[in-house]
Design an enzyme around this catalytic site. Structure first.
Site, PDB file in Angstrom:
ATOM      1  N   CYS A  43       0.831  -1.215   0.000  1.00  0.00           N
ATOM      2  CA  CYS A  43       0.000   0.000   0.000  1.00  0.00           C
ATOM      3  C   CYS A  43       0.860   1.258   0.000  1.00  0.00           C
ATOM      4  O   CYS A  43       0.664   2.152  -0.809  1.00  0.00           O
ATOM      5  CB  CYS A  43      -0.940  -0.016   1.206  1.00  0.00           C
ATOM      6  SG  CYS A  43      -1.969   1.452   1.301  1.00  0.00           S
ATOM      7  N   CYS A  48      -1.595   1.735  -3.038  1.00  0.00           N
ATOM      8  CA  CYS A  48      -2.555   2.810  -2.769  1.00  0.00           C
ATOM      9  C   CYS A  48      -1.934   4.205  -2.753  1.00  0.00           C
ATOM     10  O   CYS A  48      -2.460   5.119  -3.394  1.00  0.00           O
ATOM     11  CB  CYS A  48      -3.230   2.618  -1.408  1.00  0.00           C
ATOM     12  SG  CYS A  48      -3.418   0.931  -0.867  1.00  0.00           S
ATOM     13  N   LYS A  51      -0.066   5.380  -6.034  1.00  0.00           N
ATOM     14  CA  LYS A  51      -1.124   5.399  -7.054  1.00  0.00           C
ATOM     15  C   LYS A  51      -2.003   6.634  -6.899  1.00  0.00           C
ATOM     16  O   LYS A  51      -2.254   7.361  -7.856  1.00  0.00           O
ATOM     17  CB  LYS A  51      -1.934   4.107  -6.946  1.00  0.00           C
ATOM     18  CG  LYS A  51      -3.107   3.957  -7.894  1.00  0.00           C
ATOM     19  CD  LYS A  51      -4.375   4.609  -7.426  1.00  0.00           C
ATOM     20  CE  LYS A  51      -4.854   4.207  -6.057  1.00  0.00           C
ATOM     21  NZ  LYS A  51      -5.382   2.863  -5.967  1.00  0.00           N
ATOM     22  N   TYR A 177      -8.957  -3.422 -11.104  1.00  0.00           N
ATOM     23  CA  TYR A 177      -8.651  -2.156 -10.442  1.00  0.00           C
ATOM     24  C   TYR A 177      -7.412  -1.486 -11.047  1.00  0.00           C
ATOM     25  O   TYR A 177      -7.442  -0.307 -11.398  1.00  0.00           O
ATOM     26  CB  TYR A 177      -8.318  -2.399  -8.961  1.00  0.00           C
ATOM     27  CG  TYR A 177      -9.448  -2.640  -8.016  1.00  0.00           C
ATOM     28  CD1 TYR A 177      -9.906  -1.628  -7.175  1.00  0.00           C
ATOM     29  CD2 TYR A 177     -10.034  -3.891  -7.895  1.00  0.00           C
ATOM     30  CE1 TYR A 177     -10.910  -1.852  -6.254  1.00  0.00           C
ATOM     31  CE2 TYR A 177     -11.042  -4.132  -6.964  1.00  0.00           C
ATOM     32  CZ  TYR A 177     -11.475  -3.101  -6.147  1.00  0.00           C
ATOM     33  OH  TYR A 177     -12.471  -3.334  -5.234  1.00  0.00           O
ATOM     34  N   GLU A 181      -7.259   2.015 -13.228  1.00  0.00           N
ATOM     35  CA  GLU A 181      -6.657   3.167 -12.551  1.00  0.00           C
ATOM     36  C   GLU A 181      -5.474   3.700 -13.363  1.00  0.00           C
ATOM     37  O   GLU A 181      -5.338   4.915 -13.563  1.00  0.00           O
ATOM     38  CB  GLU A 181      -6.229   2.781 -11.135  1.00  0.00           C
ATOM     39  CG  GLU A 181      -7.447   2.569 -10.222  1.00  0.00           C
ATOM     40  CD  GLU A 181      -7.097   2.250  -8.780  1.00  0.00           C
ATOM     41  OE1 GLU A 181      -5.938   1.912  -8.501  1.00  0.00           O
ATOM     42  OE2 GLU A 181      -8.008   2.336  -7.924  1.00  0.00           O
ATOM     43  N   HIS A 435     -27.276  20.517  -0.397  1.00  0.00           N
ATOM     44  CA  HIS A 435     -27.447  21.106  -1.729  1.00  0.00           C
ATOM     45  C   HIS A 435     -26.478  22.258  -1.950  1.00  0.00           C
ATOM     46  O   HIS A 435     -26.289  23.046  -1.038  1.00  0.00           O
ATOM     47  CB  HIS A 435     -28.889  21.625  -1.861  1.00  0.00           C
ATOM     48  CG  HIS A 435     -29.226  22.057  -3.247  1.00  0.00           C
ATOM     49  ND1 HIS A 435     -29.374  21.162  -4.290  1.00  0.00           N
ATOM     50  CD2 HIS A 435     -29.409  23.300  -3.766  1.00  0.00           C
ATOM     51  CE1 HIS A 435     -29.653  21.836  -5.396  1.00  0.00           C
ATOM     52  NE2 HIS A 435     -29.674  23.126  -5.108  1.00  0.00           N
ATOM     53  N   GLU A 440     -26.419  14.293  -2.757  1.00  0.00           N
ATOM     54  CA  GLU A 440     -27.834  14.444  -2.350  1.00  0.00           C
ATOM     55  C   GLU A 440     -28.749  13.574  -3.208  1.00  0.00           C
ATOM     56  O   GLU A 440     -29.854  13.228  -2.804  1.00  0.00           O
ATOM     57  CB  GLU A 440     -28.286  15.903  -2.398  1.00  0.00           C
ATOM     58  CG  GLU A 440     -28.348  16.496  -3.784  1.00  0.00           C
ATOM     59  CD  GLU A 440     -28.795  17.968  -3.785  1.00  0.00           C
ATOM     60  OE1 GLU A 440     -29.727  18.305  -3.050  1.00  0.00           O
ATOM     61  OE2 GLU A 440     -28.193  18.768  -4.519  1.00  0.00           O
TER      62      GLU A 440
HETATM   63  P1  NDP Z   1      -8.011  -7.633 -10.350  1.00  0.00           P
HETATM   64  O1  NDP Z   1      -8.269  -8.958  -9.761  1.00  0.00           O
HETATM   65  O2  NDP Z   1      -8.810  -6.484  -9.917  1.00  0.00           O
HETATM   66  O3  NDP Z   1      -8.145  -7.739 -11.936  1.00  0.00           O
HETATM   67  C1  NDP Z   1      -7.417  -8.677 -12.662  1.00  0.00           C
HETATM   68  C2  NDP Z   1      -7.786  -8.527 -14.124  1.00  0.00           C
HETATM   69  O4  NDP Z   1      -6.923  -9.345 -14.912  1.00  0.00           O
HETATM   70  C3  NDP Z   1      -9.210  -8.966 -14.420  1.00  0.00           C
HETATM   71  O5  NDP Z   1      -9.742  -8.095 -15.367  1.00  0.00           O
HETATM   72  C4  NDP Z   1      -9.010 -10.366 -14.977  1.00  0.00           C
HETATM   73  O6  NDP Z   1     -10.007 -10.747 -15.881  1.00  0.00           O
HETATM   74  C5  NDP Z   1      -7.705 -10.191 -15.731  1.00  0.00           C
HETATM   75  N1  NDP Z   1      -6.979 -11.460 -15.894  1.00  0.00           N
HETATM   76  C6  NDP Z   1      -6.655 -12.347 -14.928  1.00  0.00           C
HETATM   77  N2  NDP Z   1      -5.970 -13.364 -15.437  1.00  0.00           N
HETATM   78  C7  NDP Z   1      -5.862 -13.128 -16.762  1.00  0.00           C
HETATM   79  C8  NDP Z   1      -5.264 -13.847 -17.833  1.00  0.00           C
HETATM   80  N3  NDP Z   1      -4.641 -14.998 -17.654  1.00  0.00           N
HETATM   81  N4  NDP Z   1      -5.359 -13.311 -19.067  1.00  0.00           N
HETATM   82  C9  NDP Z   1      -5.993 -12.137 -19.271  1.00  0.00           C
HETATM   83  N5  NDP Z   1      -6.559 -11.419 -18.284  1.00  0.00           N
HETATM   84  C10 NDP Z   1      -6.502 -11.912 -17.050  1.00  0.00           C
HETATM   85  O7  NDP Z   1      -6.462  -7.423 -10.154  1.00  0.00           O
HETATM   86  P2  NDP Z   1      -5.538  -6.141 -10.156  1.00  0.00           P
HETATM   87  O8  NDP Z   1      -4.210  -6.661 -10.530  1.00  0.00           O
HETATM   88  O9  NDP Z   1      -6.121  -5.039 -10.935  1.00  0.00           O
HETATM   89  O10 NDP Z   1      -5.525  -5.716  -8.622  1.00  0.00           O
HETATM   90  C11 NDP Z   1      -5.263  -6.687  -7.611  1.00  0.00           C
HETATM   91  C12 NDP Z   1      -6.072  -6.431  -6.402  1.00  0.00           C
HETATM   92  O11 NDP Z   1      -5.515  -5.346  -5.677  1.00  0.00           O
HETATM   93  C13 NDP Z   1      -7.516  -6.004  -6.648  1.00  0.00           C
HETATM   94  O12 NDP Z   1      -8.377  -7.080  -6.841  1.00  0.00           O
HETATM   95  C14 NDP Z   1      -7.848  -5.225  -5.406  1.00  0.00           C
HETATM   96  O13 NDP Z   1      -8.251  -6.126  -4.411  1.00  0.00           O
HETATM   97  C15 NDP Z   1      -6.523  -4.600  -5.044  1.00  0.00           C
HETATM   98  N6  NDP Z   1      -6.481  -3.207  -5.515  1.00  0.00           N
HETATM   99  C16 NDP Z   1      -7.344  -2.310  -4.970  1.00  0.00           C
HETATM  100  C17 NDP Z   1      -7.355  -1.005  -5.377  1.00  0.00           C
HETATM  101  C18 NDP Z   1      -8.315  -0.055  -4.765  1.00  0.00           C
HETATM  102  O14 NDP Z   1      -8.867  -0.340  -3.715  1.00  0.00           O
HETATM  103  N7  NDP Z   1      -8.581   1.084  -5.389  1.00  0.00           N
HETATM  104  C19 NDP Z   1      -6.427  -0.518  -6.404  1.00  0.00           C
HETATM  105  C20 NDP Z   1      -5.585  -1.546  -6.930  1.00  0.00           C
HETATM  106  C21 NDP Z   1      -5.613  -2.830  -6.495  1.00  0.00           C
HETATM  107  P3  NDP Z   1     -11.364 -11.479 -15.427  1.00  0.00           P
HETATM  108  O15 NDP Z   1     -12.172 -10.479 -14.687  1.00  0.00           O
HETATM  109  O16 NDP Z   1     -11.949 -11.895 -16.709  1.00  0.00           O
HETATM  110  O17 NDP Z   1     -10.939 -12.637 -14.574  1.00  0.00           O
END
Ligand code: NDP
Length: 449
Positions: A43, A48, A51, A177, A181, A435, A440
Site C-alpha cells: 500500500c 494505494c 497510485k 482495479y 486506474e 445542496h 444528495e
Molecule cells: P483484479 O483482480 O482487480 O483484476 C485482474 C484482471 O486481470 C481482471 O480483469 C481479470 O479478468 C484479468 N486477468 C486475470 N488473469 C488473466 C489472464 N490470464 N489473461 C488475461 N486477463 C486476465 O487485479 P488487479 O491486478 O487489478 O488488482 C489486484 C487487487 O488489488 C484487486 O483485486 C484489489 O483487491 C486490489 N487493488 C485495490 C485497489 C483499490 O482499492 N482502489 C487498487 C488496486 C488494487 P477477469 O475479470 O476476466 O478474470
C-alpha cells in the site's frame, strides 16, 4: 521464565502486519517483525499511496481544460514525469519513517531480512534464529503475469512507479482495479492508452451499470478500450514493442503494463514444510480467527487471498491483536466492505450489485440516476455521473449503493455506514440532502427504474 524470544513474530511489515504487531505490543506482548523490503508494504510503497498521488497528478490536465469554461485562460500545461516521481518518492520515504516510528514507539523489534520458518515456533531471519510463541504471516502478494511469449518485455504495477520516462504509448493488459486506474493516470498525463481485456466488459464483479458507465467515460477521454481481446505475443522492434492480439492486430507501443491480478507471497517461507495448508493459488488457508492449519501460526491480508484491500488487512490485524493479546475475541465482518476504484471518473461501491442481489434470490427495486455533474455545466466536458441503489422490496433494506462520478470514493464511505447500520430506503428518503452536491441524489431518488 518465558520459553520464547517473542510472544508474536510477524513476517511482513505491510498494513496488516504492522497493525497487528503494534496493537499486540501496545497490549503488552513482546513482538518482533521481519521485513525484507521497505516498511509499509504494498500500500505504502507500490500501491494505494503512490497510485493516489499519481491520480492527483494526472487530474490536473482535465482541471486545466475544465477551468476555461469558468473564465480562466490556461496556457497549454506541460507535465514532468521525473518531478512527480521524485516528489512521490520523497513522500514515501517519509511514510516509511513513520511506519518505523510507529513500530519502534510501540516497542516492536524490527529485523530487516527475509524470514523463513524452521518449525512452528522457530524462524530464521537472514540466518539469525528467533523463537516465538505465535507467528503471523502477513507477506502480501505480487503481480501475476500470464505466460505469453515475450512477457518479460512487459512491466507490472511494481515497476510503473519507478520508470525513468513516461511512456508516450502504453498498452494495459487486464480489466481490474489496477488496469483502469493506470489507464486514467497515464491518459491524464498525456500518454496514448490502449486497454486490452479478455471479456466483453471490464471490471467483472462490479455492478453492470458501473461497468458500462465507466467504459463510456474512458472512451470519451480518448482511451482505446478493446474488449474480447488478449495479447498473444510481445516482441521488441527497435525502440518499440509490438503487441500482437488474438485478432491478429499488432499494436505498436512503448510499454505494456500487465495488470492481471495478484498472487499471495507464500513461496520460500517454509510454510508447507511446517504443515501450513496453502490453497491452489498459494494463499494461507485460515479459519475465521485467522489461524492456519498449524495452531499458533496465523495469517492475514493479501496472503490469505480474501479481500485484497488495505482497510480489510487493518481490520484483520486489529481483530487478531484483540483476540490474542487483549482477551477480546474478535472476528472480521466481511460483509458490506466498501471500495473505490480511482479511475477517472472514480467508482465507489458498497454492498450487492444488482446482478448479485438477483442471483441471491432478492426481489429488488432499482433506483438509478444519471446526470451531468454541475461542474460540467460550465466546463463543457461531456461527462455523466451514475448513481444507483439496489433495494430489497419486502424489507425495504438498501442492499447496494454504486456510483461513478467525481468524489465517488468519498461519498460511498458514508453510504457504507448507512448499509452497516441496516438502513432502509425509507431512511434514505427521510434524510435531508446537502445542496448542491451530487451526493444528495442518493437521498432524493424516488422513482424506481
Ligand atoms: P483484479 O483482480 O482487480 O483484476 C485482474 C484482471 O486481470 C481482471 O480483469 C481479470 O479478468 C484479468 N486477468 C486475470 N488473469 C488473466 C489472464 N490470464 N489473461 C488475461 N486477463 C486476465 O487485479 P488487479 O491486478 O487489478 O488488482 C489486484 C487487487 O488489488 C484487486 O483485486 C484489489 O483487491 C486490489 N487493488 C485495490 C485497489 C483499490 O482499492 N482502489 C487498487 C488496486 C488494487 P477477469 O475479470 O476476466 O478474470
Amino acid at each position: 521464565m518465558t520459553r520464547y524470544d517473542f510472544d508474536l513474530f510477524t513476517i511482513g511489515a505491510g498494513s496488516g502486519g504492522v497493525r497487528a504487531s503494534r496493537m499486540a505490543a501496545a497490549y503488552g506482548a513482546r513482538v518482533g517483525v521481519a521485513e525484507v523490503s521497505r516498511l509499509g508494504g504494498t500500500c505504502v510503497n507500490l500501491g494505494c499511496v503512490p497510485k493516489k498521488l499519481m491520480v492527483y497528478a494526472s487530474e490536473f490536465s482535465a482541471a486545466a481544460e475544465d477551468a476555461r469554461g469558468f473564465g480562466w485562460t490556461v496556457p497549454q500545461p506541460t507535465f514532468d514525469w521525473a518531478t512527480l516521481i521524485a516528489n512521490k518518492d520523497r513522500e514515501i520515504a517519509r511514510l516509511n519513517g513513520i511506519y518505523r516510528e510507529l513500530l519502534e514507539g510501540a516497542g516492536v523489534r524490527i529485523m530487516e531480512g527475509r524470514a523463513r520458518l524452521r518449525d512452528r515456533h522457530t524462524l530464521e531471519v537472514d540466518g539469525k534464529v528467533v523463537t516465538a510463541d505465535r507467528i503471523l504471516v502477513s507477506t502480501g502478494g505480487h503481480p501475476f503475469k500470464s505466460e505469453i511469449p515475450g512477457n518479460e518485455l512487459s512491466i507490472t504495477s511494481d515497476e510503473i512507479f519507478h520508470l525513468d520516462r513516461q511512456p508516450e504509448r502504453v498498452v494495459i493488459a487486464g480489466g481490474g482495479y489496477i488496469a483502469v486506474e493506470f489507464a486514467g493516470i497515464l491518459n491524464g498525463m498525456g500518454s496514448q492508452v490502449t486497454l486490452v481485456y479478455r471479456g466483453p466488459l471490464f471490471l467483472r464483479g462490479f455492478d453492470d451499470d458501473v461497468r458500462s458507465t465507466l467504459a463510456n467515460e474512458l472512451r470519451k477521454r480518448g482511451i482505446d478500450l478493446r474488449f474480447e481481446t488478449l495479447i498473444d505475443r510481445l516482441e521488441r522492434s527497435g525502440d518499440e514493442l509490438l503487441a500482437t492480439t488474438n485478432h491478429g492486430d499488432v499494436i505498436k507501443t512503448d510499454q505494456v503494463l500487465s495488470a492481471m491480478g495478484r498472487l499471495p507471497n507464500t513461496a520460500g517461507l517454509g510454510l508447507e514444510e511446517v504443515g501450513v495448508e496453502l490453497s491452489d493459488r498459494g494463499a494461507v488457508v485460515v479459519d475465521e480467527n485467522l489461524e492456519s492449519s498449524v495452531p499458533g501460526i496465523y495469517a492475514l491480508g493479501d496472503c490469505i487471498d480474501r479481500i485484497a484491500l488495505t482497510p480489510v488487512a487493518l481490520s484483520e490485524g486489529m481483530a487478531l491483536a484483540e483476540t490474542l493479546f487483549h482477551d477480546n475475541p474478535s472476528v472480521v465482518d466481511y460483509t458490506n466492505v466498501p471500495s473505490a476504484v480511482f479511475s477517472q471518473p472514480p467508482i465507489g461501491t458498497v454492498g450487492l450489485t444488482e446482478a448479485d442481489a438477483r442471483n441471491q434470490g432478492f426481489d429488488v427495486i432499482i433506483y438509478r440516476s444519471t446526470f451531468k455533474p454541475m461542474i460540467h455545466t460550465l466546463s463543457g466536458r461531456d461527462e455523466r455521473t451514475m448513481m444507483k441503489l439496489v433495494v430489497d422490496r419486502p424489507s425495504d433494506r438498501v442492499l447496494g449503493v454504486h456510483m461513478v462520478g467525481p468524489d465517488a470514493g468519498e461519498i460511498i464511505q458514508g453510504m457504507a455506514v448507512a448499509l452497516k447500520a441496516g438502513a432502509t430506503k425509507a431512511v434514505f428518503d427521510a434524510t435531508i440532502g446537502i445542496h448542491p452536491t451530487a451526493a444528495e441524489e442518493f437521498v432524493t431518488m424516488r422513482t424506481p427504474v
